[in-house]
Design an enzyme around this catalytic site. Structure first.
Site, mmCIF file in Angstrom:
data_model
loop_
_atom_site.group_PDB
_atom_site.id
_atom_site.type_symbol
_atom_site.label_atom_id
_atom_site.label_comp_id
_atom_site.label_asym_id
_atom_site.label_seq_id
_atom_site.Cartn_x
_atom_site.Cartn_y
_atom_site.Cartn_z
ATOM 1 N N ASP A 1 -2.313 2.135 -4.658
ATOM 2 C CA ASP A 1 -3.550 2.579 -4.010
ATOM 3 C C ASP A 1 -4.634 1.515 -4.166
ATOM 4 O O ASP A 1 -4.564 0.652 -5.049
ATOM 5 C CB ASP A 1 -4.024 3.898 -4.621
ATOM 6 C CG ASP A 1 -3.057 5.048 -4.340
ATOM 7 O OD1 ASP A 1 -2.374 4.995 -3.297
ATOM 8 O OD2 ASP A 1 -2.977 5.971 -5.173
ATOM 9 N N HIS B 1 0.813 -1.209 0.000
ATOM 10 C CA HIS B 1 0.000 0.000 0.000
ATOM 11 C C HIS B 1 0.855 1.272 0.000
ATOM 12 O O HIS B 1 0.341 2.376 -0.226
ATOM 13 C CB HIS B 1 -0.916 0.004 1.227
ATOM 14 C CG HIS B 1 -2.239 0.661 0.980
ATOM 15 N ND1 HIS B 1 -2.481 1.475 -0.093
ATOM 16 C CD2 HIS B 1 -3.405 0.646 1.696
ATOM 17 C CE1 HIS B 1 -3.725 1.923 -0.061
ATOM 18 N NE2 HIS B 1 -4.309 1.433 1.032
#
Length: 426
Positions: A400, A396
């Site tokens: 995204d 992450h």
């Protein structure tokens, strides 16, 4: 002259049988040296091949493991001192972080000494064992025949033996040991644990997976896929596919091709984060690692340029990697440089899981078992469909949630309509 007279005096002081033994030994040494000189192998010549006679031993050394690996661990020995072996017989193995190397016999002979114990770290070129050259009969009949010829013949005993007196069956005495047997077994099994040495490959896997957990901000998203159309396509064409290409049509080729298409559509999933230079490295190619389980541990051979491969190319290369993984012949190059990984836990019946990223990659796709589930189609009808759960674990820090979901939905759409990949409509 003094040395010669001294040697004669010392020999004269020896017993008669010792003099004979010493004289024979001197003659034997003289014949051996003369034979070596006649064969054209003068002592002291650098690089001269060693002439190994049946009176000499060959020292088997640790072979070259790989270009970047200078040390390995003795994984185990298949032989012991005194064993006879044929040329190219398996003597043992050397384990490293990525590959295992077999140690083979350079010629027929007898193992005289094991120089390194199992589990010892050794450098390339280190002495491992000594092998004395000898004539070893092939396995099977010749050796058995020799043993049979050496065995003395048993003559039938003409004297009749008296019949053994029948012993009464002590029922009570027999019952007592039967009752004590569980206690004896438990007492003999007090040490019910065993320690197994961690192999270098297993240690390397553990270190990398833990480093991945400690470094990446891993998050997993899921997606269910209707496998009906892909199963129908495979059922319809699998026999013709196998006949033409010489390999079976599986599901992995479809998922590899779909992943390559999705990686090109969402390139950030195919990139990785270089924290040392504060840069994102994008790749214009799709080198997909395919996780393969072996008895030694998990290996991830890499399918190169999957964006250029068709179903047949993928299935053939996976078959090659599967065979190499079983016999431990995968090279380091074949397991290095992937940009994305696919792990198929569904082979073992896994229904759901969260795979771990293979660093320095940024994402991994987890496939799971196909299960019959109630499914609502586009017309609102409920029916039983073969459904597979997909899991995408991603870093992450770089990827995204929107990109991850877009990537996974792209794979779902291609698997549910596989003809789009075949028609280059992905």
């Amino acid at each position: 002259m003094k040395r010669t007279m001294g040697a004669i005096a010392r020999r004269a002081a020896l017993p008669r049988h010792a003099q004979l033994v010493q004289a024979r030994g001197m003659k034997t040494v003289g014949r051996t040296v003369a034979a070596r000189e006649a064969a054209g192998s003068p002592a002291g010549r650098v690089g001269a091949p060693l002439l190994v006679s049946k009176r000499w031993c060959t020292v088997v050394k640790c072979p070259v493991i790989a270009e970047s690996i200078s040390e390995g661990t003795v994984g185990g020995w298949e032989v012991k001192a005194g064993d006879s072996v044929l040329e190219d017989a398996l003597l043992g193995s050397i384990e490293s972080e990525k590959v295992n190397i077999d140690i083979r016999a350079p010629h027929n002979g007898i193992v005289t000494e094991i120089l390194v114990e199992e589990g010892t770290n050794v450098n390339v070129g280190a002495d491992l064992l000594k092998l004395k050259e000898a004539d070893v009969p092939p396995e099977g009949e010749p050796a058995k025949a020799a043993k049979t010829a050496d065995a003395p013949e048993k003559k039938p005993d003409a004297t009749p033996k008296p019949a053994a007196a029948a012993k009464p069956a002590p029922a009570a005495a027999a019952a007592a040991p039967a009752q004590a047997e569980p206690a004896q077994q438990y007492a003999a099994s007090t040490d019910r644990e065993k320690r197994v040495r961690i192999t270098p490959m297993r240690r390397r896997i553990a270190d990398r997976l833990k480093a991945s957990q400690n470094t990446a901000a891993m998050l997993t998203t899921f997606q269910e896929v209707d496998m009906s159309n892909l199963i129908a396509l495979r059922t319809q064409h699998k026999e013709e596919f196998a006949e033409k290409h010489g390999v079976k049509l599986g599901f992995m080729s479809a998922f590899v091709k779909a992943s390559a298409c999705a990686l090109q559509a969402v390139p950030v999933v195919n990139a990785y984060l270089d924290t040392e230079t504060d840069a994102i490295i994008f790749h214009d190619y799709c080198d997909i690692s395919v996780a393969v389980a072996t008895p030694k541990g998990l290996v991830v051979p890499v399918l190169r340029d999957c964006q250029e491969m068709n179903f047949a190319d993928i299935e053939k290369q996976i078959g090659v990697f599967a065979d190499k993984a079983k016999n431990g012949s995968l090279s380091i190059r074949e397991m290095s440089g992937g940009t994305f990984t696919i792990s198929n836990g569904g082979t073992y019946g896994s229904w759901m899981g969260t795979p771990i990223i293979n660093p320095p990659q940024s994402a991994v796709l987890g496939m799971h078992a196909t299960k019959q589930k109630a499914w609502v189609d586009k017309d609102g009808k409920i029916s039983a469909r073969p459904i597979m759960a997909l899991a995408l674990t991603y870093d992450h820090r770089l990827i995204d949630g929107r990109d991850a979901v877009t990537f996974l939905v792209k794979i779902r759409n291609l698997i549910e309509s596989p003809e789009r990949m075949l028609l280059d409509l992905a």
